[in-house]
Structure formats: structure tokens, C-alpha cells
Design a protein around this motif. Structure first.
Motif, PDB file in Angstrom:
ATOM      1  N   ARG A  90       1.124  -1.512   0.273  1.00  0.00           N
ATOM      2  CA  ARG A  90      -0.084  -0.208  -0.165  1.00  0.00           C
ATOM      3  C   ARG A  90       1.104   1.596  -0.100  1.00  0.00           C
ATOM      4  O   ARG A  90       0.892   2.292  -0.812  1.00  0.00           O
ATOM      5  N   PRO A 100       3.308  12.556  -5.196  1.00  0.00           N
ATOM      6  CA  PRO A 100       2.877  11.820  -4.383  1.00  0.00           C
ATOM      7  C   PRO A 100       1.822  12.081  -4.441  1.00  0.00           C
ATOM      8  O   PRO A 100       0.688  10.746  -3.962  1.00  0.00           O
ATOM      9  N   MET A 101       0.320  12.971  -5.102  1.00  0.00           N
ATOM     10  CA  MET A 101      -0.580  12.807  -5.254  1.00  0.00           C
ATOM     11  C   MET A 101      -1.038  11.343  -6.520  1.00  0.00           C
ATOM     12  O   MET A 101      -2.491  11.153  -6.749  1.00  0.00           O
ATOM     13  N   SER A 102      -0.134  10.836  -7.102  1.00  0.00           N
ATOM     14  CA  SER A 102      -0.677   9.992  -7.332  1.00  0.00           C
ATOM     15  C   SER A 102       0.202   8.058  -6.957  1.00  0.00           C
ATOM     16  O   SER A 102      -0.373   7.239  -7.523  1.00  0.00           O
ATOM     17  N   CYS A 103      -0.053   8.635  -5.655  1.00  0.00           N
ATOM     18  CA  CYS A 103      -0.044   6.657  -4.824  1.00  0.00           C
ATOM     19  C   CYS A 103      -1.226   6.856  -3.869  1.00  0.00           C
ATOM     20  O   CYS A 103      -1.787   8.174  -3.556  1.00  0.00           O
ATOM     21  N   GLN A 104      -1.046   6.049  -3.422  1.00  0.00           N
ATOM     22  CA  GLN A 104      -2.431   5.221  -3.147  1.00  0.00           C
ATOM     23  C   GLN A 104      -2.330   6.234  -1.277  1.00  0.00           C
ATOM     24  O   GLN A 104      -3.055   6.853  -0.957  1.00  0.00           O
ATOM     25  N   ASP A 106      -0.365   9.289  -0.775  1.00  0.00           N
ATOM     26  CA  ASP A 106      -0.110  10.643  -0.916  1.00  0.00           C
ATOM     27  C   ASP A 106       0.099  11.049   0.551  1.00  0.00           C
ATOM     28  O   ASP A 106       1.880  11.913   0.330  1.00  0.00           O
ATOM     29  N   ASN A 303      -4.449   2.959  12.282  1.00  0.00           N
ATOM     30  CA  ASN A 303      -3.815   2.191  11.391  1.00  0.00           C
ATOM     31  C   ASN A 303      -3.111   2.088  11.973  1.00  0.00           C
ATOM     32  O   ASN A 303      -1.882   1.977  10.881  1.00  0.00           O
TER      33      ASN A 303
END
Lengths: 338, 422
Positions: A90, A100-104, A106, A303
Motif C-alpha cells: 500500500r 505524491p498525489m499519484s500514490c495511494q 499520498d 492504522n
């Protein structure tokens, strides 16, 4: 009665309980030595330390790793599901790591990017400022001890205090804006401007920690033999060349230690920034430790597994930096022996 | 002999201290206004009446309640009693007082309306009671409005009308900002609901952001961009961190401040006679003129080692006369049906603004939307609030486009629901 014999008697009297204690300890230690042999005694002496290290460092590390392999929001391991490497997957699920905005996750990659730039800039500036300060404090200044204390003082402050002091200075109705206003300059919202806030976190952390590094460098400078400088002066060598050819090479072991220590400390940056900016504006001063803290403990639905995975990755970076420090230490030791 | 006597004395003292620990009840308490002092006084009275129970009142910052208490509870620790706002989210940690209190029917009759807010879904347990019922609402700096010659918008005024009027005051009085709203998902939810938002999906889980929510968030981001709404409070932190804008209002830096009824005592104490202020209720949107109800509850924690003593403390504080006195002295709206029905609350303040504000909140509570009344007892409220605050904060800081923020809010909430395993 002579003074020496009186001192000897007083010494014997004071040492008597110590000798008695030694004799008492001696009995079980001899028994242990008989069983383990002389070689095994090292292990016996190290055991208490290793036990504490195991309980407070190794065990949490192992537990943290196990947490990183589990999912859910529960805190107790018995209530958590095993999810294998899902948390790591993840964290690494990303179309472009530079965006970063393209990452789950971010926020994780934003924190990684922020921490990277913070480490590069803060460590470089920290070394520069500490070195310059150490060079100045090494000169024959008036009230030199006072100035050394002044630069070391912030190191004694709690990071929370550091954060609060600078918050009161930099906030909209803070001391800095009050000062600027007195000179007819419009107040500015330093802590809501992304660029200024980032710079502020670097500046504040340098202010808070440079005293320690300055002290290490100052010790190095004072260990350089004076006759080298006298010889250079007699040869008419220019100050810049003296610095480059004498000071810097002989200061290098201290400088390397300072670099590695500053790197480790910079990667771990958290408390003063958390108090000063809370990670904002937006996520512009969100660093890796705060991300881990918020993911593990502070978000609406925590989490712990994801936070543990992120902390394991951060731990790996710190291990690499520590190995570099050990390597440098060993190399310096070998050089010293030669 | 002397040594033996000393050792025996020390052992006895140790035993006595252990016995005292058995009757200790630790309360974790936070304050918005003067309630910490009132509570201290009441605790003193309780201990005089009940000498066998030693109540320790730990006054902590709200952030401790919000961030640290949940971690303590997850680890099976924590105080015996706590004053909390995340009452539903943490409900699995509350002690069921039903078999322990003197008269469970008294509790059901007087605190039953909010009992679901603080117990797990489907349960009938008595977890505690509301120390105050709150309602979000606005405050206007009347002096600034008067000085600017701008009339205060009327009771049915919309958010747009308040924004326009406040901007006129800001421009006239050279204020840094016209309006501010606390950095809180709960606070932002009130105008979202007034614009027709509905968070709850048909399956009871969070629904994606709808048109109502998007409409207000778009306006809000626009207002912040043009300087009408205070940006500081929203961009001064990352994530879902709570920030109140009360200090700016108290310092006369805002024309309009949207917060809630719990601020009445705080504003009364800190503003004093510096300027005139009025509670305005919640501005209207196309769908409603609603505030968001909520409040703080005093709940018993199930990890307590002294459940009977805890129940005795809770019984004492839940008495009608104590709830009435607490409300009157703290200027809080009571959550006790008997106290509300009998009326006649004599709020202990000479401050006319405070009295008028409390009357206004009682009046405003009548227009609270049904959706708003359900949210405090909905399990996913805090999840939605956190996602909205986080992403709106990033948008206001210039990190995200609004459309991307909407997508991220939905994705964040979906991920949290998935993480919970429910």
C-alpha cells in the motif's frame, strides 16, 4: 603523625566498605568463572546490558515488524489480522514516486519528499553554521565562555518549548510581526506561507541543535596543534589556505561524526515542528515521523499496521546512516593506529 | 525492637495507602470555559458526602482527550471516567452502568434521548450522560458591525448574506479577515447539511460526497481564497488536527465566527466589556438553517478497577439538582430531560450577551435538521469529518484542486471503512 599517613588512613577508612563489597561480590563471581571460564565472563558482564537492550530495543523492533504485517484498527496483536506485506504494498502503490498525489498513500510520499529536502538543506546549513560558530568561538574573544554558553543554551531546551517560543515569534500576531509593524512594515502570515514555513522549520531546528555540533567541532579545533598555525603564519600563508590545508583536514574526523549525527537527527525531526506548524500549511512541513505518529495514533480511524510499516522503512534508512557512522569511526580508528 | 516497630508502621502505612487506592476514581476532564473550576468544586462536595471515595480530577487539554485517550483505551488503560466528545466512536470502551446505578429508569427517562450517541449500535447499555448538549452556531461582533454601519443580517439570512455583510465590515474596519470557522469537520458539517448534504448511505455506511456537500465546500474554498474567511486556522496544521478560531474573535479580529454554544462562557469571560457580541444561530443554506448538535459526555470506562465507586460518582453527578447547578454555573445547555422540561434555568451570569446567546441557542435548536440529529450517533461521523478537514485543509493550502479533494475525500473514507473490517 605525618600528613601522608593521615591521608592514607582516611583513604583506607573510606575504601573499607568498597573492599568489603568487592569481597562479597567476588564469591559468586569466582563460582561463575569456574563454570564459564575466563572467556565466558565477558558474556556474563554484558548480559544485564543485553537484557535491557533486548527488552527495550530488540523486542519492540520485532513487535513493530509483526505489526507491519497485520491489518485492522485494533491495537492488540491478538485482535489483528495477518495481511502479509499488504501494508508495504500500500505504501509503495504509486504511479509516479515524484508525484505524491499519484500514490495511494499520498501523505506518506509527501512526508518522504519533505523529509528528504529537509535533511539535505538542514544538514548542509547546520554544518556550515556550526563550523562558522565554532571557528569564531575558537578565537580569543572577550567573554568567550559566555558566548559558548549562549550558543549551547537552546540544546538544553525541550523541543516543545523551542516550538512554542518560535510559534509566539512567527505567528500572525507574534513578536516578529510586532517588530516589523513598528518599522512600518505590514505584518505577514509566516506560518501559513508554504515556503516560509518550510524555511522556518529548518531555521528553528538549526537554532535548537547547532550548540551540540558547535561544541563537537570546537573540541576538534582545540585539538589541532598550535605550532602548525604558527609555522603557516611564519610562511605567510593566507587564512583561507590555512583553513583549507590545515584546519579542514585535521577537523575532518569530527566533521564526519557531526554530519552523520546531524543526518540521523534530521531524519527523526518531529517535536518542535509538530508544535510550531502542526505539519502545515497543508502538508508542507509534514515529515516522516509525524506521518507515522498520525497514522498510528492520531487519525480518526488509526492504522497501526501502516504506521509500523512506515516506521520499519524509516528504521532501514537510519540503519544505513548508522552503518555509515560506524564505517567512518572504524576508518578513523585505523588511521589513528597507523 | 525499634526497627521492628518502624517496619510494622511502614507496612501498615503501605496497606492503608493501598486501601485508599481501592476507592480512587480518576476523572479525565477538559474545559472549554469555566467548567473545570465548577467541576473541581462539585468533586469537593461529592467527596465530603462520600468520604470512602477519593475522586481525582485530571484537568487536561482537549487534544489529550482527542488524541491520547483513544490510544490509552485501545491499550485497555485510561481513567475511570472521562469527559469526551468522540462518544460513539469510542463506545466499545465504555462501561455498562445499567446493573450498577441506583435507578436505571431514572437514567433512561432523563438521558435516554442521547443514550444511543454513546453506546455500541444495538446495545441498551448506560454509558454515561451528556454534561452539555451543544449546537454549532455563529457569533457576530456587533460593535464592529455598528461601527461599519452594516446592519446585522436577520434570523433567516443565508451564508452568502453573512459573507457579504462580514466582508463589508472587514473592508470598513480594516480587519485581517471577515469570518472564521473552526478547523473541525463537525463545525463544517452544519453548513454542508444546510446545503443539502447527506453523509449516510443506504447501507448505513458513508455515502460519497453529494451535490450539497460539494456546493458549500466550493463556496467555502472560494471565500477563503478571496480573504473573506480566515485561512490561518485551516492551514495551520496537517491532517485532521483541530484548531479553534475563538482567539481571533475575542481579539476583535473577526466580524463573524462560526463555532458553537460551548463558547458562550469562554467569550463571556474573555471578551468582558471589550465589545458587544451576539449569537446569531446558524446561517441558512438552500436546504436548511441547521446547526450541528453534539456535546460532551461524562462516560465510565470499562477498564476501571472500581466499577461500583465509578457508578456511585456517576449517580451523584447525574442527579437533577447537580445537572441543573452545573448547567447554570457553566452556561451550558443541559442534557437532562427533567431539567429541560421544568425549565427555569437561572444561568449564573450578569452578562446580557451571554444570556441572550443562550436563549438564541435554545431557539436555534428547534430548526436542527433531522440528518444533523442523527449524526452524533452515527459510527462513521468522525471518519467523514477527518477526511473532509484533511483534504479541505490541503486545498486551502494550495496543494490540491477542489475536484481532486472531492475524489480524495471519498477515497479516504472508503479506505478507512475497509481498514475497519466492517
Amino acid at each position: 603523625m605525618s600528613t601522608t599517613s593521615l591521608t592514607d588512613r582516611l583513604g583506607s577508612l573510606l575504601m573499607a566498605p568498597v573492599h568489603l563489597l568487592m569481597r562479597i561480590i567476588d564469591i559468586p563471581l569466582r563460582a561463575v568463572q569456574k563454570t564459564t571460564g575466563i572467556g565466558g565472563m565477558a558474556a556474563v558482564f554484558l548480559a544485564p546490558n543485553m537484557l535491557i537492550f533486548g527488552i527495550f530495543v530488540l523486542l519492540p523492533l520485532v513487535i513493530n515488524f509483526v505489526y507491519s504485517m497485520t491489518g485492522g484498527t485494533a491495537f492488540f496483536l491478538s485482535e489483528r489480522q495477518f495481511v502479509g506485506t499488504d501494508q508495504y504494498a500500500r505504501l509503495f502503490q504509486c504511479a509516479n514516486y515524484l508525484d505524491p498525489m499519484s500514490c495511494q498513500e499520498d501523505a506518506f510520499w509527501t512526508a518522504v519528499g519533505n523529509t528528504f529536502w529537509f535533511v539535505i538543506l538542514q544538514v548542509a546549513l547546520m554544518i556550515g553554521v556550526s563550523l562558522i560558530t565554532a571557528l569564531i568561538l575558537n578565537r580569543d574573544l572577550a567573554a568567550r565562555s559566555f558566548w559558548r554558553a549562549v550558543f549551547f543554551f537552546p540544546v538544553l531546551l525541550s523541543p516543545v518549548v523551542v516550538g512554542l517560543i518560535w510559534k509566539w515569534i512567527l505567528q500572525r500576531q507574534g513578536l516578529l510581526n510586532f517588530g516589523l509593524y513598528q518599522f512600518g512594515i505590514e505584518p505577514y502570515t509566516w506560518l501559513t506561507d508554504r515556503n516560509w514555513t518550510f524555511i522556518a522549520t529548518i531555521g528553528v531546528s538549526i537554532w535548537a541543535h547547532m550548540g551540540l555540533y558547535t561544541l563537537i567541532l570546537l573540541a576538534g579545533l582545540q585539538a589541532i596543534p598550535k605550532d602548525l598555525y604558527e609555522a603557516a603564519e611564519m610562511d605567510g600563508t593566507k587564512p583561507a589556505r590555512v583553513f583549507r590545508r590545515i584546519t579542514l583536514p585535521l577537523l575532518m574526523p569530527n566533521l564526519l561524526v557531526v554530519v552523520v549525527l546531524a543526518l540521523i537527527k534530521a531524519v527523526q525531526i518531529f517535536d518542535e515542528v509538530f508544535v510550531l506548524t502542526g505539519g502545515g500549511p497543508g502538508t508542507s512541513t509534514l515529515y516522516l515521523t509525524q506521518y507515522i505518529y498520525e497514522t498510528g495514533f492520531a487519525s480518526a480511524l488509526r492504522n497501526p499496521g501502516l504506521a509500523a510499516a512506515a516506521s520499519i522503512l524509516m528504521g532501514l534508512v537510519l540503519v544505513v546512516l548508522t552503518l555509515v557512522q560506524l564505517g567512518i569511526g572504524q576508518r578513523s580508528e585505523k588511521k589513528g593506529k597507523r | 525492637m525499634k526497627t521492628k516497630s518502624l517496619l510494622a508502621g511502614a507496612a501498615l502505612a503501605l496497606l492503608m495507602s493501598t486501601a485508599a487506592h481501592a476507592g480512587d476514581v480518576r476523572i479525565m476532564w477538559y474545559s472549554d470555559g469555566v467548567e473545570g473550576d465548577v467541576m473541581k468544586d462539585l468533586v469537593g462536595r461529592f467527596m465530603k458526602e462520600n468520604p470512602g471515595i477519593n475522586v481525582i480530577l485530571d484537568n487536561v487539554a482537549y487534544s489529550v482527550i482527542k488524541d491520547q485517550l483513544p490510544v490509552q483505551l485501545e491499550a485497555g488503560n485510561g481513567p475511570d471516567i472521562a469527559r469526551v466528545t468522540a462518544i460513539k466512536d469510542l463506545s466499545r470502551h465504555w462501561l455498562d452502568l445499567r446493573p450498577l446505578v441506583k435507578d436505571a429508569k431514572y437514567w433512561d427517562d432523563n438521558f435516554g434521548a442521547q443514550a444511543d450517541w454513546m453506546r455500541p449500535d444495538g446495545s441498551k447499555q448506560i454509558s454515561g450522560f451528556m454534561t452539555q448538549i451543544t449546537l454549532t452556531g455563529g457569533y457576530a461582533n456587533k460593535t464592529l458591525f455598528d461601527q461599519a454601519g452594516v446592519p446585522l443580517p436577520g434570523p433567516k439570512a443565508t451564508w452568502e448574506e453573512w459573507a457579504a455583510a462580514s466582508k463589508k465590515v472587514k473592508d470598513s474596519q480594516k480587519l485581517p479577515f471577515a469570518m472564521a470557522i473552526d478547523r473541525s469537520g463537525h463545525r463544517l458539517t452544519a453548513p454542508l447539511l444546510s446545503y443539502g448534504a447527506n453523509y449516510v448511505g443506504q447501507d448505513g455506511k458513508p455515502a460519497p460526497l453529494d451535490k450539497g456537500a460539494k456546493d458549500f465546500l466550493t463556496k467555502f474554498v472560494g471565500w477563503v481564497g478571496e480573504g473573506s474567511f480566515a485561512k490561518d486556522v485551516w492551514v495551520s496544521a496537517a491532517g485532521s488536527t483541530y484548531r479553534a478560531a475563538a482567539e481571533d474573535f475575542i481579539n476583535g479580529q473577526l466580524a463573524f465566527y462560526y463555532s458553537g454554544s460551548w463558547q458562550v462562557a469562554n467569550l463571556t469571560t474573555k471578551i468582558g466589556n471589550s465589545f458587544d457580541w451576539v449569537a446569531t444561530g446558524s446561517p441558512c443554506g438552500p436546504a436548511a438553517c441547521t446547526g450541528m448538535p453534539g456535546g460532551a459526555a461524562l462516560v465510565a470506562v470499562k477498564y476501571t478497577k472500581n466499577p461500583k465507586d465509578v457508578a456511585a460518582v456517576m449517580d451523584w453527578f447525574a442527579q437533577e439538582k447537580i445537572v441543573k447547578e452545573f448547567s447554570e454555573r457553566t452556561l451550558f445547555l443541559p442534557g437532562h430531560k427533567g431539567v429541560v422540561d421544568k425549565g427555569g434555568l437561572d444561568f449564573k451570569t450578569d452578562n446580557a450577551f451571554a444570556k441572550a446567546a443562550l436563549t438564541k441557542y435554545v431557539e436555534a435548536s428547534k430548526t436542527t435538521a433531522d440528518t444533523a440529529l442523527k449524526l452524533p450517533g452515527w459510527r462513521w461521523s468522525d471518519t467523514v469529518y477527518a477526511a473532509i478537514v484533511t483534504r479541505v485543509g490541503q486545498t486551502l493550502a494550495g496543494e490540491l484542486k477542489l475536484e481532486d479533494a472531492f475524489t480524495r475525500i471519498d477515497a479516504d473514507i472508503a479506505q478507512k471503512v475497509k481498514d475497519s473490517g466492517l
